[in-house]
Design an enzyme around this catalytic site. Structure first.
Site, short mmCIF file in Angstrom:
data_model
loop_
_atom_site.label_atom_id
_atom_site.label_comp_id
_atom_site.label_asym_id
_atom_site.label_seq_id
_atom_site.Cartn_x
_atom_site.Cartn_y
_atom_site.Cartn_z
N GLU A 114 0.90 -1.13 0.09
CA GLU A 114 0.05 -0.09 -0.04
C GLU A 114 0.96 1.17 0.28
O GLU A 114 1.43 1.41 1.09
CB GLU A 114 -0.76 -0.07 1.18
N ASP A 123 -10.11 10.63 -4.69
CA ASP A 123 -11.20 11.41 -4.88
C ASP A 123 -10.85 12.66 -5.82
O ASP A 123 -11.81 13.40 -6.40
CB ASP A 123 -11.30 12.42 -3.49
N ASP A 178 -1.54 12.20 -3.06
CA ASP A 178 -1.46 13.46 -3.27
C ASP A 178 -1.31 13.79 -4.74
O ASP A 178 -0.43 13.13 -5.59
CB ASP A 178 -0.22 14.13 -2.91
N TYR A 198 -8.71 9.64 4.90
CA TYR A 198 -8.91 10.69 4.13
C TYR A 198 -10.11 10.45 3.23
O TYR A 198 -10.86 11.25 2.90
CB TYR A 198 -7.79 10.90 3.18
N GLU A 199 -10.53 9.10 2.65
CA GLU A 199 -11.75 8.82 2.01
C GLU A 199 -12.96 9.09 2.73
O GLU A 199 -13.89 9.61 2.44
CB GLU A 199 -11.72 7.48 1.62
N ASP A 253 5.07 4.67 3.66
CA ASP A 253 4.64 6.12 3.60
C ASP A 253 6.09 6.83 4.42
O ASP A 253 6.87 6.15 5.05
CB ASP A 253 3.45 6.41 4.31
#
Length: 228
Positions: free
Chosen positions: A51, A161, A125, A209-210, A76
């Site tokens: 991921e 999104d 991002d 965030y979703e 990350d």
């Protein structure tokens, strides 16, 4: 807040399932774990799914719980976010989920050819400014890196999104003739009912965030494709 972050960073260093690699230790080099994740990190021979830009690791943790016969690695650079997922793994004793704290720019230094079975890119991002195009995680520079370690036929999944980033990715897929296997501009509209039950359950795992974007009325886009 600053004190709490420092405490989280210190705690992460005690987690066996978290690998933190300073830039100086990986730039232009191959990490010792490259090609050995199954043998040395997970100690099994199960498939490995990445991921990328994992944030708090909701997908890695959620998928790890659902599929105990797969291994998951959340990647990350934001340690303060990653701590939440890493802490959950520690508290719940989840053995098939790990975290790698590094810049995705160096991702091909960590994995050997064919070592990774699938890639999830979850709400990255979008980097809309033209001078940041090289930073887009589905751009040519990053795809070339993924091709070095994703197994033949391995899938790349994207949830976003951002209309801009979704359309940019579709343009890249068309320009490079990558097989596009699934795509929708409104995942939770009627399209979700066309998918099999297992896929629906996976896609209903929601990142922090979703949840925020959905609450604001943004439509969630999804696609999956091959790159080799």
């Amino acid at each position: 807040m600053a004190k709490r972050k420092l405490e989280h960073f210190a705690e992460m260093k005690t987690f066996d399932h978290v690998l933190e690699v300073p830039f100086a230790d990986i730039m232009g080099k191959s990490h010792p774990m490259k090609g050995k994740w199954r043998e040395q990190f997970f100690k099994n021979n199960h498939p490995i799914i990445l991921e990328l830009g994992c944030g708090k690791g909701e997908y890695s943790v959620g998928l790890g719980k659902k599929y105990p016969n797969n291994n998951y690695i959340g990647v990350d650079i934001k340690g303060a976010r990653m701590w939440r997922g890493a802490k959950t793994v520690q508290e719940e004793g989840i053995e098939n989920v790990g975290f790698l704290r590094t810049r995705i720019d160096f991702i091909d230094s960590f994995f050997a050819p064919g070592e990774i079975d699938e890639i999830w890119i979850t709400f990255p991002d979008p980097q809309p400014r033209k001078n940041r195009a090289r930073k887009r995680l589905t751009g040519p520079m990053f795809i070339e890196r993924y091709q070095k370690f994703l197994k033949p036929g391995g899938l790349v999944h994207l949830k976003t999104d951002s209309d801009f980033f979704f359309e940019y990715t579709l343009e890249q897929i068309e320009a490079h003739s990558y097989p596009l296997l699934e795509h929708t501009f409104d995942l939770y509209g009627e399209k979700i009912n066309d998918l099999d039950a297992d896929t629906r359950e996976i896609l209903n795992i929601k990142t922090h965030y979703e949840t925020l974007f959905s609450a604001k009325g943004f439509k969630i886009k999804y696609l999956k494709f091959n790159i080799n």
